[in-house]
Design a protein around this motif. Structure first.
Motif, short mmCIF file in Angstrom:
data_model
loop_
_atom_site.label_atom_id
_atom_site.label_comp_id
_atom_site.label_asym_id
_atom_site.label_seq_id
_atom_site.Cartn_x
_atom_site.Cartn_y
_atom_site.Cartn_z
N ASN A 184 -7.58 14.22 58.60
CA ASN A 184 -8.13 13.67 59.83
C ASN A 184 -7.53 12.31 60.17
OD1 ASN A 184 -9.69 13.74 62.09
ND2 ASN A 184 -11.49 12.83 61.11
N MET A 185 -6.75 12.31 61.22
CA MET A 185 -6.16 11.05 61.70
C MET A 185 -6.99 10.63 62.91
SD MET A 185 -3.53 8.87 62.35
CE MET A 185 -3.22 7.92 63.83
N PRO A 186 -7.71 9.50 62.80
CA PRO A 186 -8.58 9.12 63.93
C PRO A 186 -7.79 8.64 65.14
CG PRO A 186 -8.62 7.43 62.22
CD PRO A 186 -7.74 8.53 61.70
N LEU A 226 -3.89 -1.87 60.70
CA LEU A 226 -4.99 -0.92 60.93
C LEU A 226 -4.75 0.42 60.25
CD1 LEU A 226 -5.26 -1.50 64.79
CD2 LEU A 226 -6.99 -2.20 63.10
N CYS A 227 -3.51 0.64 59.84
CA CYS A 227 -3.13 1.97 59.37
C CYS A 227 -3.01 2.06 57.86
CB CYS A 227 -1.79 2.37 59.98
SG CYS A 227 -1.57 1.83 61.69
N ILE A 228 -2.86 0.89 57.22
CA ILE A 228 -2.49 0.92 55.80
C ILE A 228 -3.60 1.46 54.90
CG2 ILE A 228 -0.75 -0.90 56.01
CD1 ILE A 228 -2.79 -2.84 54.88
N ALA A 229 -4.85 1.40 55.37
CA ALA A 229 -5.94 1.94 54.56
C ALA A 229 -5.67 3.41 54.23
CB ALA A 229 -7.27 1.81 55.30
N CYS A 230 -5.06 4.13 55.17
CA CYS A 230 -4.78 5.55 54.93
C CYS A 230 -3.32 5.82 54.60
CB CYS A 230 -5.17 6.39 56.14
SG CYS A 230 -6.93 6.30 56.51
N HIS A 231 -2.41 5.20 55.38
CA HIS A 231 -0.99 5.52 55.17
C HIS A 231 -0.35 4.66 54.10
CE1 HIS A 231 -0.62 8.48 58.39
NE2 HIS A 231 -1.43 7.72 59.10
N GLY A 232 -1.10 3.68 53.61
CA GLY A 232 -0.58 2.85 52.53
C GLY A 232 0.21 1.66 53.06
C1 HEC Z 1 -8.56 7.31 58.46
C2 HEC Z 1 -7.22 7.41 57.96
C3 HEC Z 1 -6.07 7.15 58.92
C4 HEC Z 1 -5.84 6.01 59.68
C5 HEC Z 1 -6.69 4.75 59.77
C6 HEC Z 1 -4.58 6.26 60.34
N1 HEC Z 1 -4.10 7.50 60.03
FE1 HEC Z 1 -2.41 8.31 60.77
N2 HEC Z 1 -2.88 10.05 59.85
C7 HEC Z 1 -3.90 10.24 58.98
C8 HEC Z 1 -3.93 11.62 58.55
C9 HEC Z 1 -4.90 12.23 57.58
C10 HEC Z 1 -2.85 12.24 59.23
C11 HEC Z 1 -2.49 13.73 59.13
C12 HEC Z 1 -3.30 14.49 60.17
C13 HEC Z 1 -3.24 15.97 59.91
O1 HEC Z 1 -3.39 16.38 58.76
O2 HEC Z 1 -3.07 16.71 60.89
C14 HEC Z 1 -2.22 11.23 60.02
C15 HEC Z 1 -1.09 11.45 60.83
C16 HEC Z 1 -0.40 10.45 61.45
C17 HEC Z 1 0.85 10.64 62.16
C18 HEC Z 1 1.60 11.96 62.33
C19 HEC Z 1 2.56 12.10 61.19
C20 HEC Z 1 3.41 13.36 61.26
O3 HEC Z 1 3.99 13.70 60.23
O4 HEC Z 1 3.51 13.96 62.33
C21 HEC Z 1 1.25 9.44 62.62
C22 HEC Z 1 2.50 9.13 63.40
C23 HEC Z 1 0.25 8.50 62.21
N3 HEC Z 1 -0.73 9.16 61.51
C24 HEC Z 1 0.29 7.14 62.49
C25 HEC Z 1 -0.77 6.30 62.29
C26 HEC Z 1 -0.79 4.94 62.75
C27 HEC Z 1 0.34 4.23 63.47
C28 HEC Z 1 -2.01 4.45 62.40
C29 HEC Z 1 -2.56 3.06 62.67
C30 HEC Z 1 -2.51 2.60 64.02
C31 HEC Z 1 -2.71 5.48 61.70
N4 HEC Z 1 -1.94 6.58 61.64
C32 HEC Z 1 -3.98 5.33 61.18
C33 HEC Z 1 -4.83 9.29 58.58
C34 HEC Z 1 -4.97 8.07 59.16
#
Ligand code: HEC
Ligand code: HEC
Length: 296
Positions: A184-186, A226-232
């Protein structure tokens, strides 16, 4: 099938029996001697326009066959369901036959699967027979989403590369299949701000894999906090959450800038269904070996 109402049952029974006995009567009627019969091989009286008709009896073998089909159909209708809602004397149903066949197949294949279950996934992935069985299971259960070649599609991960959302070791693969996964990507638009700010973050994300976006990557970098909590902190993902590595140029939701902007703006989620109820543990074991073999 729903039970037929007794009216329709009687109606169909009458029509079927009338047809069969009608044929029988026709055969008898056509074959009996008529009073004004002409002897066999002689001309019949009604010649027309120069065409003459000669009286020939039907060949014996043909009549015997016709009687035989009538006897066969009556016997068949007595034994099997066919006359309205009458179930037939031997109680045959298509469901019973199907169950019987499944049971036979289960007895045969359960032994094979039980043997496979004793072998470790890594070892099993080297057995071409087991991999073939796994491929068939994959075709029936997984190819709708992951593709028959397991290369995936937008939103559905490629299982043949070495890039894993949750992990590509045997136990993690098995766990993904058994319990399912929800990634879940919010939606991050509200947290980031206006559209320009989002395009800047996207430029930063593109830069992580060596590409250039239309926004200002340097400005976007700050919001990546804002993203590093999930993406590192290094953006190379988090396998516990299934957050993808953003530095490797393998994309689950599309590699172009517009797709990345859309993902950041509105979020994305992916659901891998759990198979623990749909498939036996032994089958999941063989499937895991097949998936494991794909990236090797
Ligand atoms: C709560 C955790 C969380 C946060 C916060 C988060 N993400 Fe994600 N993100 C994910 C997950 C989990 C997925 C994979 C979604 C799926 O499985 O369909 C994802 C997918 C993505 C993708 C698609 C990657 C692909 O391979 O197509 C991008 C780009 C992305 N995130 C960027 C960001 C950015 C930029 C931010 C901050 C602004 C962010 N994310 C914040 C959890 C998060
Ligand atoms: C309804 C669609 C669907 C079906 C059917 C399906 N999957 Fe998936 N699968 C997904 C999605 C979507 C994901 C990614 C989940 C996410 O976005 O976090 C996934 C993820 C996975 C993963 C984890 C990949 C990784 O990178 O860690 C494995 C392994 C997997 N599936 C194997 C299978 C197998 C084997 C089957 C058949 C038994 C199967 N899937 C059937 C949709 C499906």
């Amino acid at each position: 099938m729903n039970e037929m109402s007794s009216f329709w049952s009687t109606w169909i029974t009458c029509i079927v029996l009338l047809n069969i006995f009608g044929c029988l009567w026709l055969l008898w009627w056509a074959g009996r001697k008529h009073d004004n019969d002409v002897a066999e091989g002689k001309e019949l009286k009604h010649s027309f326009d120069g065409i003459i008709v000669i009286h020939n009896a039907m060949p014996r073998w043909w009549k015997v066959m016709f009687y035989a089909t009538i006897v066969f159909s009556l016997a068949y209708l007595a034994l099997y369901p066919g006359l309205g809602s009458f179930k037939g004397a031997i109680g045959w149903t298509s469901i019973k036959q199907w169950e019987h066949e499944i049971e036979k197949a289960d007895n045969r294949y359960n032994r094979i699967f039980a043997d496979y279950a004793k072998i470790g996934i890594e070892e099993l992935a080297k057995d071409p027979e087991a991999v073939k069985v796994g491929q068939r299971l994959f075709g029936n259960n997984c190819s709708v989403c992951h593709g028959s070649d397991a290369h995936g599609a937008i939103g559905f991960p490629n299982l043949t590369d070495t890039d894993w959302l949750y992990g590509g070791d045997p136990e993690t693969i098995k766990s993904s299949i058994t319990h399912g996964r929800i990634g879940n990507m919010p939606a991050m638009a509200a947290a980031i701000g206006d559209e320009t700010a989002i395009i800047d973050v996207a430029a930063h994300v593109l830069r992580l894999s060596g590409r250039k976006g239309s926004g200002n990557a340097e400005a976007g970098k700050a919001n990546f906090a804002l993203c590093i909590a999930c993406h590192g902190p290094d953006a190379n993902g988090n396998k516990t959450l299934g957050a993808p590595n953003l530095t490797d140029n393998v994309w689950l939701h599309g590699r172009d800038e517009a797709s990345i902007v859309a993902t950041i703006t509105t979020g994305k989620s992916g659901a891998m269904p759990a198979f623990r109820n749909a498939l036996s543990e032994e089958k999941i074991h063989v499937l895991s070996a097949y998936v494991y073999s794909l990236s090797k």
